[in-house]
Design an enzyme around this catalytic site. Structure first.
Site, PDB file in Angstrom:
ATOM      1  N   VAL A 107       3.499  -4.286 -12.695  1.00 41.75           N
ATOM      2  CA  VAL A 107       3.723  -4.987 -13.964  1.00 41.75           C
ATOM      3  C   VAL A 107       5.220  -5.128 -14.263  1.00 41.75           C
ATOM      4  O   VAL A 107       5.601  -5.428 -15.389  1.00 41.75           O
ATOM      5  CB  VAL A 107       3.024  -4.233 -15.121  1.00 41.75           C
ATOM      6  CG1 VAL A 107       1.510  -4.268 -14.939  1.00 41.75           C
ATOM      7  CG2 VAL A 107       3.513  -2.790 -15.239  1.00 41.75           C
ATOM      8  N   HIS A 123      -2.588  -6.928 -12.931  1.00 43.36           N
ATOM      9  CA  HIS A 123      -2.649  -6.039 -14.095  1.00 43.36           C
ATOM     10  C   HIS A 123      -1.757  -6.500 -15.244  1.00 43.36           C
ATOM     11  O   HIS A 123      -1.501  -5.729 -16.166  1.00 43.36           O
ATOM     12  CB  HIS A 123      -2.270  -4.613 -13.686  1.00 43.36           C
ATOM     13  CG  HIS A 123      -3.255  -3.995 -12.735  1.00 43.36           C
ATOM     14  ND1 HIS A 123      -2.956  -2.908 -11.957  1.00 43.36           N
ATOM     15  CD2 HIS A 123      -4.540  -4.334 -12.451  1.00 43.36           C
ATOM     16  CE1 HIS A 123      -4.015  -2.595 -11.223  1.00 43.36           C
ATOM     17  NE2 HIS A 123      -4.986  -3.445 -11.502  1.00 43.36           N
ATOM     18  N   CYS A 187      -0.219 -11.423 -38.273  1.00 42.89           N
ATOM     19  CA  CYS A 187      -1.322 -10.865 -39.066  1.00 42.89           C
ATOM     20  C   CYS A 187      -0.997  -9.539 -39.731  1.00 42.89           C
ATOM     21  O   CYS A 187      -1.763  -9.056 -40.567  1.00 42.89           O
ATOM     22  CB  CYS A 187      -2.570 -10.723 -38.207  1.00 42.89           C
ATOM     23  SG  CYS A 187      -2.483  -9.381 -36.983  1.00 42.89           S
ATOM     24  N   SER A 226       0.361   0.591  -1.662  1.00 37.90           N
ATOM     25  CA  SER A 226      -0.760   0.918  -2.539  1.00 37.90           C
ATOM     26  C   SER A 226      -1.630   1.988  -1.892  1.00 37.90           C
ATOM     27  O   SER A 226      -1.966   1.902  -0.712  1.00 37.90           O
ATOM     28  CB  SER A 226      -1.620  -0.319  -2.826  1.00 37.90           C
ATOM     29  OG  SER A 226      -2.744   0.027  -3.619  1.00 37.90           O
ATOM     30  N   LEU A 269       8.644   1.525   2.846  1.00 38.93           N
ATOM     31  CA  LEU A 269       8.484   0.067   2.868  1.00 38.93           C
ATOM     32  C   LEU A 269       9.779  -0.669   3.171  1.00 38.93           C
ATOM     33  O   LEU A 269       9.765  -1.683   3.867  1.00 38.93           O
ATOM     34  CB  LEU A 269       7.924  -0.416   1.529  1.00 38.93           C
ATOM     35  CG  LEU A 269       6.417  -0.304   1.366  1.00 38.93           C
ATOM     36  CD1 LEU A 269       6.014  -0.742  -0.028  1.00 38.93           C
ATOM     37  CD2 LEU A 269       5.700  -1.144   2.398  1.00 38.93           C
TER      38      LEU A 269
END
Length: 303
Positions: A107, A123, A187, A226, A269
């Site tokens: 994210v 996500h 609101c 992951s 990685l």
């Protein structure tokens, strides 16, 4: 503990598969650890932090105060993280035409900052805030400015722990209780939430369908960073396995999809992907090597 180097023979096999094009890439939190953003689990697969669930966040203002106080303090450090060599390689693979689509569980927006396009953020993103009452959307920068106005000097005077995977930090309860929540400008409700999928919340169906479309139109599923512990990402590995499609996984430690993966590399990685790019004839400058490891892309002073 030192980061293991990639198995070059196995990486050559993966490079040959990637060279055929139409690669679906699925990335997880391990993609951003070299940018200074920790993941939920270490290489042993065990969860290191307990994230706030959707049920906790919606249970009342005290839970939201706990989240936003910690997130407000951590935001400056989180937002200062920069793409690392791995992000830049993924963008280059896309630019060179090898990639059918890019799906990320992250994210942080670092793929886009590295130059990737059409990123499917499974996500959601921390860069947007949503009101759960009226569906108003505001940029995170606007939210942070309002929190700073309501809590002048708060981020500078509190004692904090290390940054966490969602960009927040640990705080003393006394500091949390003194924090003033922002309310929706439309609101007036205090139900403002980062536009991300929390644990205990479902990924929107249209997003899942779009990800399946990318995977189904691919020749190879390449999973990067992951552990596949949660079904939202693991489902695509299971789906590809049933379809007889090759699956390559590059990440630190064991994953839930190890038995389905046809190719598996346990290594960092940055080094793995820069080496992969070289095997494919992509000779861009992805980052400097520092003491045998690729630089994280962190700005000076961010640890």
């Amino acid at each position: 503990m030192s980061t293991p180097h990639p198995d070059l023979a196995e990486l050559e096999v993966i490079a040959d598969l990637v060279a055929g094009g139409r690669v679906a890439i699925l990335t997880g939190a391990g993609m951003s650890t070299e940018s200074g953003i920790p993941d939920y689990r270490g290489p042993d697969g065990q969860r290191r932090v307990e994230p706030m669930t959707y049920q906790q966040f919606t249970s009342g203002p005290e839970s939201r105060r706990r989240y936003w106080s910690r997130a407000h303090v951590g935001w400056a450090r989180f937002a200062a993280s920069r793409p690392n060599a791995g992000h830049r390689v993924v963008a280059a693979l896309q630019r060179e035409g090898f990639v059918r689509g890019l799906v990320t569980q992250n994210v942080d927006g670092l793929h886009q900052e590295a130059g990737a396009t059409d990123v499917l953020e499974l996500h959601g993103t921390l860069s947007q805030v949503r009101c759960l009452t009226c569906e108003e959307r505001i940029p995170r920068e606007v939210m942070e400015a309002e929190l700073a106005r309501l809590n002048p000097g708060f981020a500078d005077r509190v004692r904090t722990g290390e940054i966490r995977p969602d960009g927040d930090v640990s705080l003393d309860e006394a500091d949390v209780s003194a924090f003033v929540l922002a309310t929706c400008r439309r609101c007036g409700a205090d139900t403002l939430k980062p536009h991300v999928v929390y644990f205990g919340e479902n990924v929107p169906r249209d997003r899942v369908a779009a990800a399946y479309e990318i995977v189904d139109d691919s020749r190879l599923l390449l999973v990067l960073g992951s552990s596949l512990k949660v079904m939202s990402g693991y489902r695509f590995v299971r789906h590809s396995h049933k379809a007889g499609r090759p699956i390559a996984v590059i990440t630190r430690g064991r994953t839930r999809g190890d038995t389905e993966a046809t190719h598996r590399i346990d290594a960092g990685l940055g080094e793995s992907l820069v080496t992969l790019a070289g095997m494919l004839g992509i000779d861009d400058d992805f980052g400097q090597v520092v003491d045998g490891e690729y630089a994280t892309g962190l700005p000076l002073g961010l640890t």
